[in-house]
Design a protein around this motif. Structure first.
Motif, PDB file in Angstrom:
ATOM      1  N   PRO A 158       0.812  -1.227   0.000  1.00  0.00           N
ATOM      2  CA  PRO A 158       0.000   0.000   0.000  1.00  0.00           C
ATOM      3  C   PRO A 158       0.840   1.270   0.000  1.00  0.00           C
ATOM      4  CG  PRO A 158       0.135  -0.855   2.218  1.00  0.00           C
ATOM      5  CD  PRO A 158       0.895  -1.828   1.345  1.00  0.00           C
ATOM      6  N   LEU A 159       2.122   1.158   0.377  1.00  0.00           N
ATOM      7  CA  LEU A 159       2.997   2.317   0.478  1.00  0.00           C
ATOM      8  C   LEU A 159       4.372   1.978  -0.082  1.00  0.00           C
ATOM      9  CD1 LEU A 159       2.220   3.316   4.173  1.00  0.00           C
ATOM     10  CD2 LEU A 159       1.474   4.602   2.169  1.00  0.00           C
ATOM     11  N   THR A 160       5.013   2.959  -0.665  1.00  0.00           N
ATOM     12  CA  THR A 160       6.391   2.810  -1.119  1.00  0.00           C
ATOM     13  C   THR A 160       7.261   3.766  -0.317  1.00  0.00           C
ATOM     14  OG1 THR A 160       5.705   2.245  -3.372  1.00  0.00           O
ATOM     15  CG2 THR A 160       7.972   3.005  -3.072  1.00  0.00           C
ATOM     16  N   LEU A 161       8.308   3.225   0.297  1.00  0.00           N
ATOM     17  CA  LEU A 161       9.261   4.064   1.020  1.00  0.00           C
ATOM     18  C   LEU A 161      10.225   4.665   0.005  1.00  0.00           C
ATOM     19  CD1 LEU A 161      10.598   5.145   3.612  1.00  0.00           C
ATOM     20  CD2 LEU A 161      11.914   3.000   3.703  1.00  0.00           C
ATOM     21  N   VAL A 162      10.334   5.994   0.003  1.00  0.00           N
ATOM     22  CA  VAL A 162      11.216   6.706  -0.915  1.00  0.00           C
ATOM     23  C   VAL A 162      12.348   7.325  -0.107  1.00  0.00           C
ATOM     24  CG1 VAL A 162      11.404   8.498  -2.672  1.00  0.00           C
ATOM     25  CG2 VAL A 162       9.268   7.199  -2.443  1.00  0.00           C
ATOM     26  N   ASP A 175      16.015  11.645   5.169  1.00  0.00           N
ATOM     27  CA  ASP A 175      15.300  12.355   4.100  1.00  0.00           C
ATOM     28  C   ASP A 175      14.437  11.347   3.352  1.00  0.00           C
ATOM     29  OD1 ASP A 175      14.395  14.193   2.314  1.00  0.00           O
ATOM     30  OD2 ASP A 175      16.295  14.483   1.254  1.00  0.00           O
ATOM     31  N   ALA A 176      13.411  10.855   4.053  1.00  0.00           N
ATOM     32  CA  ALA A 176      12.558   9.794   3.511  1.00  0.00           C
ATOM     33  C   ALA A 176      11.109  10.264   3.459  1.00  0.00           C
ATOM     34  CB  ALA A 176      12.670   8.530   4.363  1.00  0.00           C
ATOM     35  N   SER A 177      10.343   9.661   2.572  1.00  0.00           N
ATOM     36  CA  SER A 177       8.916   9.965   2.456  1.00  0.00           C
ATOM     37  C   SER A 177       8.175   8.696   2.054  1.00  0.00           C
ATOM     38  CB  SER A 177       8.678  11.082   1.431  1.00  0.00           C
ATOM     39  OG  SER A 177       9.147  10.692   0.146  1.00  0.00           O
ATOM     40  N   TRP A 178       6.851   8.744   2.185  1.00  0.00           N
ATOM     41  CA  TRP A 178       6.012   7.601   1.850  1.00  0.00           C
ATOM     42  C   TRP A 178       5.111   7.964   0.676  1.00  0.00           C
ATOM     43  CZ3 TRP A 178       6.928   3.003   4.081  1.00  0.00           C
ATOM     44  CH2 TRP A 178       7.644   2.997   5.280  1.00  0.00           C
ATOM     45  N   GLN A 179       5.124   7.116  -0.324  1.00  0.00           N
ATOM     46  CA  GLN A 179       4.298   7.317  -1.517  1.00  0.00           C
ATOM     47  C   GLN A 179       3.134   6.330  -1.472  1.00  0.00           C
ATOM     48  OE1 GLN A 179       6.437   7.430  -5.311  1.00  0.00           O
ATOM     49  NE2 GLN A 179       4.849   6.131  -6.184  1.00  0.00           N
ATOM     50  N   PRO A 180       1.880   6.821  -1.321  1.00  0.00           N
ATOM     51  CA  PRO A 180       0.733   5.896  -1.197  1.00  0.00           C
ATOM     52  C   PRO A 180       0.340   5.297  -2.541  1.00  0.00           C
ATOM     53  CG  PRO A 180      -0.011   8.167  -1.163  1.00  0.00           C
ATOM     54  CD  PRO A 180       1.484   8.233  -1.207  1.00  0.00           C
ATOM     55  N   GLN A 181      -0.132   4.061  -2.505  1.00  0.00           N
ATOM     56  CA  GLN A 181      -0.702   3.406  -3.675  1.00  0.00           C
ATOM     57  C   GLN A 181      -2.213   3.467  -3.497  1.00  0.00           C
ATOM     58  OE1 GLN A 181       1.360   2.105  -6.255  1.00  0.00           O
ATOM     59  NE2 GLN A 181      -0.621   2.268  -7.280  1.00  0.00           N
ATOM     60  N   MET A 182      -2.858   4.448  -4.123  1.00  0.00           N
ATOM     61  CA  MET A 182      -4.229   4.785  -3.784  1.00  0.00           C
ATOM     62  C   MET A 182      -5.222   3.664  -4.099  1.00  0.00           C
ATOM     63  SD  MET A 182      -3.796   7.522  -2.250  1.00  0.00           S
ATOM     64  CE  MET A 182      -5.540   7.657  -1.845  1.00  0.00           C
ATOM     65  N   ASP A 202      -4.469   2.658  10.895  1.00  0.00           N
ATOM     66  CA  ASP A 202      -3.694   1.735  11.738  1.00  0.00           C
ATOM     67  C   ASP A 202      -2.935   0.731  10.877  1.00  0.00           C
ATOM     68  OD1 ASP A 202      -4.668   3.034  13.954  1.00  0.00           O
ATOM     69  OD2 ASP A 202      -6.237   1.550  14.372  1.00  0.00           O
ATOM     70  N   PHE A 203      -3.597   0.244   9.827  1.00  0.00           N
ATOM     71  CA  PHE A 203      -2.960  -0.716   8.924  1.00  0.00           C
ATOM     72  C   PHE A 203      -1.727  -0.105   8.254  1.00  0.00           C
ATOM     73  CE2 PHE A 203      -2.808  -1.892   4.333  1.00  0.00           C
ATOM     74  CZ  PHE A 203      -2.242  -3.145   4.467  1.00  0.00           C
ATOM     75  N   LEU A 204      -1.839   1.149   7.816  1.00  0.00           N
ATOM     76  CA  LEU A 204      -0.709   1.802   7.151  1.00  0.00           C
ATOM     77  C   LEU A 204       0.433   2.066   8.129  1.00  0.00           C
ATOM     78  CD1 LEU A 204      -2.553   4.356   4.816  1.00  0.00           C
ATOM     79  CD2 LEU A 204      -1.614   2.102   4.236  1.00  0.00           C
ATOM     80  N   GLU A 205       0.109   2.454   9.348  1.00  0.00           N
ATOM     81  CA  GLU A 205       1.161   2.687  10.343  1.00  0.00           C
ATOM     82  C   GLU A 205       1.897   1.384  10.666  1.00  0.00           C
ATOM     83  OE1 GLU A 205       2.376   5.534  11.638  1.00  0.00           O
ATOM     84  OE2 GLU A 205       1.096   6.456  10.119  1.00  0.00           O
ATOM     85  N   GLY A 209       5.925   0.435   9.983  1.00  0.00           N
ATOM     86  CA  GLY A 209       6.820  -0.119  10.995  1.00  0.00           C
ATOM     87  C   GLY A 209       7.504  -1.392  10.534  1.00  0.00           C
ATOM     88  N   HIS A 210       6.736  -2.301   9.920  1.00  0.00           N
ATOM     89  CA  HIS A 210       7.313  -3.552   9.433  1.00  0.00           C
ATOM     90  C   HIS A 210       8.318  -3.299   8.317  1.00  0.00           C
ATOM     91  CE1 HIS A 210       4.873  -5.996  11.960  1.00  0.00           C
ATOM     92  NE2 HIS A 210       3.743  -5.719  11.356  1.00  0.00           N
ATOM     93  N   LEU A 211       7.967  -2.437   7.379  1.00  0.00           N
ATOM     94  CA  LEU A 211       8.869  -2.182   6.258  1.00  0.00           C
ATOM     95  C   LEU A 211      10.172  -1.538   6.741  1.00  0.00           C
ATOM     96  CD1 LEU A 211       7.783  -0.705   2.824  1.00  0.00           C
ATOM     97  CD2 LEU A 211       9.998  -0.219   3.809  1.00  0.00           C
TER      98      LEU A 211
END
Length: 340
Positions: A158-162, A175-182, A202-205, A209-211
């Motif tokens: 659901p998210l890509t760590l950039v 210098d990281a951000s999260w890119q959502p997969q809508m 909660d699922f995204l948080e 954490g796992h990633l």
């Protein structure tokens, strides 16, 4: 099961037929849009170009223990800068890399090492995990996490760590951000049973954490492969058997033969086994020390009297007590105390 094969089969069939299969596929069923099609084409293309690494459970446990050596254990108030400085020096073998391991086995090993506790019910939800590292861009590194739910289904990322890169071309974890997969997030919103927004948040948080925590195993893998000769053993293997390849070609399933070519199986080597054996012995020793059940090191006990509550007095002769220390257990050596 092999997670990356499951992803390739499900995405390939979806792109060919336009329909999801019978397995759990909330995105395919709930959000059959052009965005979903484009996303799956991109992931399938990346898997085709990626170098695939499959860790057996001993290899994953070994790499996780190496991470603990650098990062420290949870109760030791670990400094994140230690592990960040370490992984910044790791070179990836190519631009696209897939790293997969059995998450349940890894958590069972963590429990055995005394790092955490978890019930059987909590453990039952863990299956294979796969990380797709994309290091092709000179400006960013991206990481996506896919988690198996059963032997035939998985959760889309659901998210890509950039991670933006510094001038030296290394990923900058500050210098990281999260890119959502809508489309994936939209599917989870439709599956909610209560307050969907809170459930998805909660699922995204939890996913973040796992990633963020587990992806370090990928860095440790390539650090170990580069630095040691017999800690880990590698073996190139075809992803499909000869009969599976023949059947795929017969029915025109090109996504199978093009994506599922080969993978590298990672097993633990002699040095890695010695490391894990030593760590397990040390953990048992520390547990016994903490509980007061450890047999003392062999030493002389001088002659003395033992007095009992009933008034009886027994003279105990000088004798040896305890046992010799385990010669295989490493000990910390310290220098002489400085004179004040």
């Amino acid at each position: 099961m092999i997670l990356y094969k499951t992803i390739a089969l499900q995405y390939g069939r979806y792109l060919t037929t336009g329909q999801p299969g019978d397995e759990h596929d909330p995105v395919g069923h709930k959000v059959p849009t052009e965005e979903t099609r484009t996303q799956r084409q991109g992931i399938l293309h990346d898997l085709t170009a990626a170098r695939i690494y499959l860790l057996d459970h001993r290899a994953a446990n070994y790499l996780d223990s190496l991470r603990m050596d650098v990062q420290g254990r949870p109760w030791e108030d670990p400094q994140e800068t230690h592990i960040r400085d370490y992984v910044l020096e790791v070179d990836f073998p190519q631009g696209l890399v897939w790293v997969e391991y059995d998450s349940r086995n890894l958590w069972e090993n963590r429990i055995a090492r005394g790092l955490t506790t978890m019930s059987k019910e909590e453990l039952s939800i863990w299956h294979q995990r796969g990380f797709l590292f994309d290091n092709r861009s000179p400006d960013t590194m991206t990481v996506r996490l896919f988690s198996a739910m059963t032997d035939h289904s998985f959760l889309d990322s659901p998210l890509t760590l950039v991670l933006n890169k510094s001038q030296g071309g290394r990923p900058d974890f500050d210098d990281a951000s999260w890119q959502p997969q809508m489309n994936v997030i939209s599917a989870h919103l439709q599956l909610g049973t209560g307050n969907q927004v809170d459930e998805v948040r909660d699922f995204l948080e939890e996913h973040k954490g796992h990633l963020g925590y587990e992806m370090v195993i990928g860095f440790m893998l390539f650090a170990a492969l580069a630095a040691r000769e017999d800690d880990l053993l590698t073996q190139e293997m075809p992803s499909l058997s000869a009969s599976q390849t023949k059947t795929a070609r017969k029915f025109g399933k090109s996504w199978m033969t093009e994506t599922l070519r080969s993978h590298v199986t990672i097993r633990i080597g002699p040095a890695g086994e010695r490391h894990l054996t030593e760590r397990e012995a040390r953990h048992q020793f520390e547990e016994a020390q903490a509980s007061g059940r450890a047999t003392p090191t062999k030493h002389w006990v001088s002659e003395h009297e033992r007095r009992y509550a009933n008034g009886k007095v027994v003279r105990v002769r000088a004798h040896k007590r305890g046992r010799l220390p385990d010669q295989e257990l490493q000990v910390r050596v310290v220098g002489p105390r400085l004179e004040s």
